[in-house]
Scaffold this active site. Structure first.
Site, mmCIF file in Angstrom:
data_model
loop_
_atom_site.group_PDB
_atom_site.id
_atom_site.type_symbol
_atom_site.label_atom_id
_atom_site.label_comp_id
_atom_site.label_asym_id
_atom_site.label_seq_id
_atom_site.Cartn_x
_atom_site.Cartn_y
_atom_site.Cartn_z
ATOM 1 N N GLU A 233 -6.916 8.562 31.913
ATOM 2 C CA GLU A 233 -7.914 7.506 32.102
ATOM 3 C C GLU A 233 -7.731 6.314 31.183
ATOM 4 O OE1 GLU A 233 -11.912 8.933 32.150
ATOM 5 O OE2 GLU A 233 -11.579 10.126 33.931
ATOM 6 N N GLU A 422 -9.114 15.576 37.919
ATOM 7 C CA GLU A 422 -10.447 15.990 37.477
ATOM 8 C C GLU A 422 -11.442 15.739 38.590
ATOM 9 O OE1 GLU A 422 -11.969 14.346 33.780
ATOM 10 O OE2 GLU A 422 -9.997 14.548 32.834
#
Ligand code: GBH
Length: 516
Positions: A233, A422
């Site tokens: 991220e 995720e």
């Protein structure tokens, strides 16, 4: 005719006697818990009464998924995910150096419950038990992260062999249990020394140090590891860490400085890819794990669908777009103007080093999009105040994000391999009187997102696997231990792990390779 559940039945269904009725599955858990799981409580009540697919009734009232339809592709990889700082603890052990998150968490007022991850899940010592938790789900893959400050306590310089030893032990344990390791090299725990020396990602020296660390690790694990994620991220670490200042290192930089940080993070990714290629065994696959801004067509018309693709490309210009295209979009450069990052063509070439797959962390819809006549061709709609969310306020519920995100990535950039790196949710996870957690809201969330993922794979979107966040409750960054994302509850006072009902849900789903 569809069978309708009369209201009397509904009331009966919510009766705890019914919920806890013994089933063959309960017997299975009972045996398991005695044999392998003496220390883990709670399996016994987590029953699933569904029949095996082969014997499912065939009348029209039986959902397709019980008839072995709506399956995921053969060989679809089911996994769970965690990250180093959130679970390992043992922050001062075996010569680990401090990270920016140690410093940040120990700064008063930064973490909601004044906690830190000095101990967290004590996974550093309990990793064998935790590998068994993965195994009991039937999951065949595990995404975890390697703590840079364990490998290079000062960020660069001499490696610390004891740091690598831990991951060697973990890898061996995973492989011995038939679980494929998918390590991430950077999940935000930058060595504090690099923050002190270079200002962290403000300097391209950090990008270079990340490459050296990546190559060092890849050379030593690629005998057992076939897939490596570079950075987790980019967007969150840039915006929350250096823009809003709510995550470590807690800086609030000006726009030009922030754009430069973003460029250095993308460069770090590219340099890492190159270092892995240069040092790992041939055939090692590598890619990013990105939380791209998901743009959803507000209404599924061809024009809106097209507009949402254009929006996804523009809104991820500094991350996936530059990684996969090797240039910043005109829209981004125009918007940034004088604040644009300073870069060279060589930088762009490095950033766009070919990757083998793209990892996507999917939780929320970032934008609902409609087509317009404007120059950009799209408009982003505001979120209604009543838009629903899960236990974390930011966790808006839009299962279709799980359909559109991989579909757009595959289409926009001709990506042939995607992993959902995720997906999961926080939930309030009340302890029932019998000591169990009936997290039906988490199951609702997962079921709906996974139904949309199955929609994508059934249309040929090349998603190869899914990592559920998270294996167990852990240190949820600025929310401390206040938000729980695990399939297993963790009692942080005793370190006891207890499966929630969602663990049974996921186990059943994996067994059938279909949404249940
Ligand atoms: C992931 O990030 C992380 O990779 C993982 O470590 C984490 O535990 C998990 O999700 C659950 O959070 O400013 O209050 O609106 C998720 C993406 C995007 C979540 C930014 C929090 C903003 C919070 N994150 N978001 S707020």
């Amino acid at each position: 005719m569809r069978r309708v559940c009369p209201s009397a039945t509904v009331r009966f269904c919510s009766d705890s006697k019914f919920v806890l009725a013994p089933t063959s599955d309960v017997m299975f858990f009972n045996r398991l818990s005695r044999r392998h799981f003496a220390r883990i409580a709670g399996w016994s009540a987590l029953g699933i009464s569904a029949k095996p697919a082969e014997s499912a009734e065939t009348d029209q009232g039986t959902p397709n998924r019980l008839l072995n339809q709506n399956l995921f592709p053969n060989g679809f990889l089911w996994g769970t995910a965690t990250s180093a700082y959130q679970i390992e603890g043992a922050v001062n052990e075996d010569a680990r150096g401090p990270s920016i998150w140690d410093r940040f968490a120990h700064t008063p007022g930064k973490i909601l419950d004044q906690s830190n991850a000095d101990v967290a899940n004590d996974h550093y010592h309990r990793y064998k038990e935790d590998v068994q938790l993965i195994k009991e789900l039937g999951a065949k893959a595990y995404r975890f992260s390697i703590a840079w400050p364990r490998i290079f306590p000062a960020g660069t310089g001499s490696p610390n062999p004891k740091g690598l030893d831990f991951y060697n032990r973990l890898l061996d344990e995973l492989l011995a249990n038939g679980i494929e390791p998918f390590p991430t090299l950077y999940h935000w725990d930058l060595p504090q020394a690099l923050q002190d020396r270079f200002g962290g990602w403000r300097s391209r020296d950090t990008s270079k140090a990340f490459a050296d660390y990546s190559g060092y690790v890849a050379a030593r694990i690629s005998d057992r590891v076939k897939n490596i994620f570079t950075i987790n991220e980019c967007a969150r670490l840039v915006h929350s860490g250096y823009g809003a200042g709510i995550d470590a290192p807690g800086l609030t930089l000006s726009q030009p400085e922030l754009n430069q940080v973003r460029h250095h993070v993308a460069l770090g990714h590219g340099l890492s890819v190159q270092a892995i290629r240069a040092n790992a065994r041939s055939g090692t696959r590598v890619g990013p794990a990105e939380n791209l801004e998901v743009c959803i067509p507000a209404i599924e018309t061809p024009a809106n669908i097209r507009a949402s693709e254009v929006a996804t490309r523009e809104l991820n210009a500094g991350y996936l777009t530059v990684i996969l295209e090797g240039k910043y979009t005109d829209g981004f450069l125009e918007y940034a103007g004088a604040n644009a990052p300073k870069f060279t063509q060589e930088d762009l070439r490095i950033i766009s080093s070919p990757v083998d797959f793209v990892g996507l962390n999917i939780y929320v819809p970032h934008h609902y999009v409609v087509a317009t006549e404007s120059a950009s061709g799209f408009a982003l709609l505001p979120f209604a105040a009543s838009f629903p969310h899960m236990d974390s306020n930011w966790l808006r519920i839009a299962p279709e994000a799980m359909y559109w995100a991989p579909r757009q990535v595959a289409k926009l950039w001709e990506v042939k391999s995607i992993y959902i790196t995720e997906n999961g949710t926080s939930a309030s996870d009340e302890l029932a009187a019998d000591g169990n957690i009936y997290d039906v809201d988490r199951i609702m969330y997962l079921r709906n997102y996974l139904t949309q993922l199955q929609r994508a794979t059934s249309e040929g979107v090349p998603v190869l696997g899914y990592f559920l966040w998270s294996l167990m409750d852990n240190f949820e960054w600025i929310d401390g231990y206040e938000k729980r994302f695990g399939l297993y509850r963790v009692d942080f006072a005793t370190q006891r792990r207890t499966p929630k009902l969602s663990a049974s849900f996921y186990r059943e789903l994996i067994k059938r390779n279909a949404v249940v």
